[in-house]
Scaffold this motif. Structure first.
Motif, short mmCIF file in Angstrom:
data_model
loop_
_atom_site.label_atom_id
_atom_site.label_comp_id
_atom_site.label_asym_id
_atom_site.label_seq_id
_atom_site.Cartn_x
_atom_site.Cartn_y
_atom_site.Cartn_z
N UNK A 1 0.85 -1.19 0.00
CA UNK A 1 0.00 0.00 0.00
C UNK A 1 0.89 1.24 0.00
N UNK A 2 0.51 2.21 -0.82
CA UNK A 2 1.30 3.43 -0.92
C UNK A 2 0.50 4.58 -0.31
N UNK B 1 0.95 13.29 -7.66
CA UNK B 1 0.12 14.32 -8.29
C UNK B 1 -0.77 13.73 -9.37
N UNK B 2 -0.26 12.77 -10.12
CA UNK B 2 -1.01 12.21 -11.23
C UNK B 2 -2.13 11.28 -10.80
N UNK B 3 -1.95 10.56 -9.68
CA UNK B 3 -2.90 9.52 -9.30
C UNK B 3 -3.66 9.81 -8.02
N UNK B 4 -3.19 10.77 -7.21
CA UNK B 4 -3.80 10.93 -5.88
C UNK B 4 -4.12 12.38 -5.53
N UNK B 5 -4.14 13.27 -6.51
CA UNK B 5 -4.37 14.68 -6.20
C UNK B 5 -5.34 15.30 -7.19
N UNK B 6 -6.26 16.13 -6.69
CA UNK B 6 -7.13 16.92 -7.55
C UNK B 6 -7.17 18.34 -7.02
N UNK B 7 -7.48 19.28 -7.90
CA UNK B 7 -7.55 20.68 -7.48
C UNK B 7 -8.75 20.93 -6.57
N UNK B 8 -9.74 20.04 -6.61
CA UNK B 8 -10.94 20.24 -5.81
C UNK B 8 -10.80 19.72 -4.39
N UNK C 1 -4.30 7.40 -0.44
CA UNK C 1 -3.31 6.45 -0.95
C UNK C 1 -3.21 6.58 -2.46
N UNK C 2 -2.13 6.06 -2.96
CA UNK C 2 -1.90 6.01 -4.41
C UNK C 2 -2.39 4.65 -4.89
N UNK C 3 -3.34 4.64 -5.83
CA UNK C 3 -3.87 3.38 -6.34
C UNK C 3 -4.96 2.82 -5.45
N UNK D 1 -8.60 11.85 1.63
CA UNK D 1 -7.35 12.12 2.32
C UNK D 1 -7.58 12.68 3.72
N UNK D 2 -6.60 12.47 4.58
CA UNK D 2 -6.62 13.00 5.94
C UNK D 2 -5.79 14.28 6.00
#
Length: 506
Positions: free
Chosen positions: A220-221, A261-268, A274-276, A282-283
């Motif tokens: 787990x990432x 940034x590509x898999x676990x982040x949004x501007x909203x 976690x990644x994947x 998120x906490x």
């Protein structure tokens, strides 16, 4: 070494606080405490002597017998401890131990192809064993080594017919019981020859261990733990470790952040947990540790998109996790989905097991203020620190990150800008000097002709346009104060050691 009685856990923030306090006061006893702790841990069974990395904690006061699980968050923060302590002491043993952590992480606890750090490695491979993968009987040692090698290893690691493990008394935990000089005297051999034999034997033992049933690695990432390792690897990349390892750390840290940034982040919503895998909200930890990692990646790359992401993430954190009325931050956002009986939002403060989320948030806010000059970040940091000022003392050792945050807030982050052409030897010497000194929150920016540094504020923003970008000089600033430029690496080191800018900025 260490703090308290058995069981003993690493307290990474406390170590860093002692180091920062030592840098301020030069009280030798503070540095002695750090060195004793890190050396005892590094020589104890709590450290994996063959593969590198640290186990979860020690069941005894002497760091000899560990709980064998190896956690990502322990190793990222201990990596930073060993890097920081090696900066302050110039001790090669501490630097080598940092490299051993990196080696184990690269081999076992990371996705080298795609980026990302895994969560942990289990203590055991089945319900029927207790650290059998990591421990050795005397017969197991003698089966893989020559008689000469075995005799040396038995003295070096205190391998005896009766070991330390209760479930199997023949099993020995490997810990350094004697030095090369002492063994050389016992065997009437040259200490360097003993060193060579130990290193050869360790390679054989590791090769044999790799053939055993291996404890499970949790792949787990987690975003917060990945962010912690991104920051730690970037610190390693500009430390005095082997250049090849340093460059590998830098490249992998950037690869990991790009994946985050590509898999676990949004501007909203900022960062997920976690990644994947299935999406998880998120906490607070995921946001604030990632803000710090993004700032570190920005410093390493001077790519403004990382700074923009850091600022956007902090804005989301203030809006969604912040307590505008009373100060501080909640662990869950104000629009989080219902969680049954776990809907109560709390404000994480205690360093257990990772640095407290609110203290980390305060550090991130102070650093953002240093870059942007936006007063609201500093005001928010102050309100966060004030929210816990009345209870921090009650937490003692477990409020060490709060101590770091308060120190950084009071003294202001130090920013160092190095100018000069690429590969200019004086500029390179200045850059090395800037990185050599440990100070919490310090930023080093390498300004070459054509470089655009958009994220600058205060005195540095006013000073930089007047500096010749092609001439090798260093400027040290803090808040609204800058010291005169210098092209002398020794002078730069002295400025940072003395912390003159931080004092002048108060």
């Amino acid at each position: 070494g260490g703090f308290g009685r058995a069981p003993k856990f690493p307290h990474a923030s406390a170590i860093d606080l002692l180091l920062e306090r030592y840098q301020q006061t030069k009280e030798k006893r503070l540095l002695d405490m750090v060195e004793a702790t890190l050396k005892k841990m590094a020589r104890g069974g709590v450290c994996d002597q063959l593969a590198g990395g640290f186990h979860r904690y020690s069941v005894d006061e002497r760091w000899l017998v560990p709980h064998f699980e190896k956690m990502s968050y322990d190793n990222s923060e201990l990596l930073r401890n060993y890097l920081h302590a090696s900066q302050v002491t110039q001790n090669s043993f501490l630097r080598e131990k940092a490299e051993s952590i990196i080696g184990w992480v690269n081999e076992v606890l990371s996705d080298q192809e795609n980026g990302g750090f895994y969560a942990s490695q289990d203590a055991d491979y089945s319900l029927d064993d207790d650290g059998d993968y990591f421990t050795w009987t005397m017969d197991e040692v003698r089966a893989v080594l020559t008689p000469e090698e075995s005799r040396v290893i038995e003295l070096y690691y205190d391998v005896e017919p009766h070991g330390e493990m209760h479930h199997n008394p023949a099993k020995n935990v490997l810990w350094v019981a004697r030095g090369f000089n002492e063994i050389g005297q016992i065997l009437e051999r040259d200490p360097e020859a003993i060193r060579t034999i130990v290193r050869q034997a360790e390679k054989k033992m590791l090769e044999a261990r790799l053939k055993r049933p291996t404890p499970f690695v949790d792949k787990t990432r987690y975003v917060a733990w990945n962010a912690m390792f991104v920051s730690a690897f970037l610190e390693a990349s500009h430390s005095r470790i082997t250049p090849r390892i340093a460059e590998q750390c830098r490249a992998f840290a950037l690869k990991t952040m790009d994946r985050m940034l590509g898999e676990a982040w949004t501007e909203e919503r900022g960062f997920a947990h976690r990644i994947g895998g299935p999406a998880l909200e998120g906490s607070l930890d995921d946001q604030v540790f990632s803000v710090l990692a993004l700032l570190d990646v920005y410093l390493a790359s001077l790519d403004s998109r990382y700074f923009t992401a850091a600022q956007k993430t902090m804005e989301l954190t203030i809006a969604r996790y912040g307590d505008a009325e009373n100060g501080g931050f909640f662990d869950r956002p104000n629009d989080a989905a219902p969680m049954g009986g776990l809907e109560v939002r709390r404000k994480p403060f205690q360093d257990s097991p990772t640095p407290g989320g609110n203290s980390v948030a305060a550090i991130a806010l102070v650093r953002l203020h240093a870059f942007t000059g936006e007063r609201r970040y500093r005001d928010c940091a102050q309100k966060t620190l004030e929210a816990f000022a009345g209870v921090a003392r009650q937490y003692g050792l477990f409020a060490a990150t709060y101590g770091l945050a308060a120190t950084l807030f009071m003294r202001h982050p130090i920013q160092v800008v190095i100018t000069g052409n690429s590969h200019d030897p004086v500029a390179e010497a200045l850059e090395a000097a800037a990185y050599r000194v440990y100070r919490i929150g310090k930023s080093v920016l390498r300004f070459r002709p054509g470089t655009e540094l958009t994220a600058l504020a205060g005195a540095l923003k006013e000073t930089l346009p007047h500096l010749p970008a092609d001439q090798p000089i260093a400027v040290v600033c803090s808040g609204q104060t800058c010291l005169p430029p210098t092209s002398d690496p020794a002078r730069l080191t002295a400025i940072l050691e003395e912390g003159a800018v931080g004092v002048a900025a108060l």
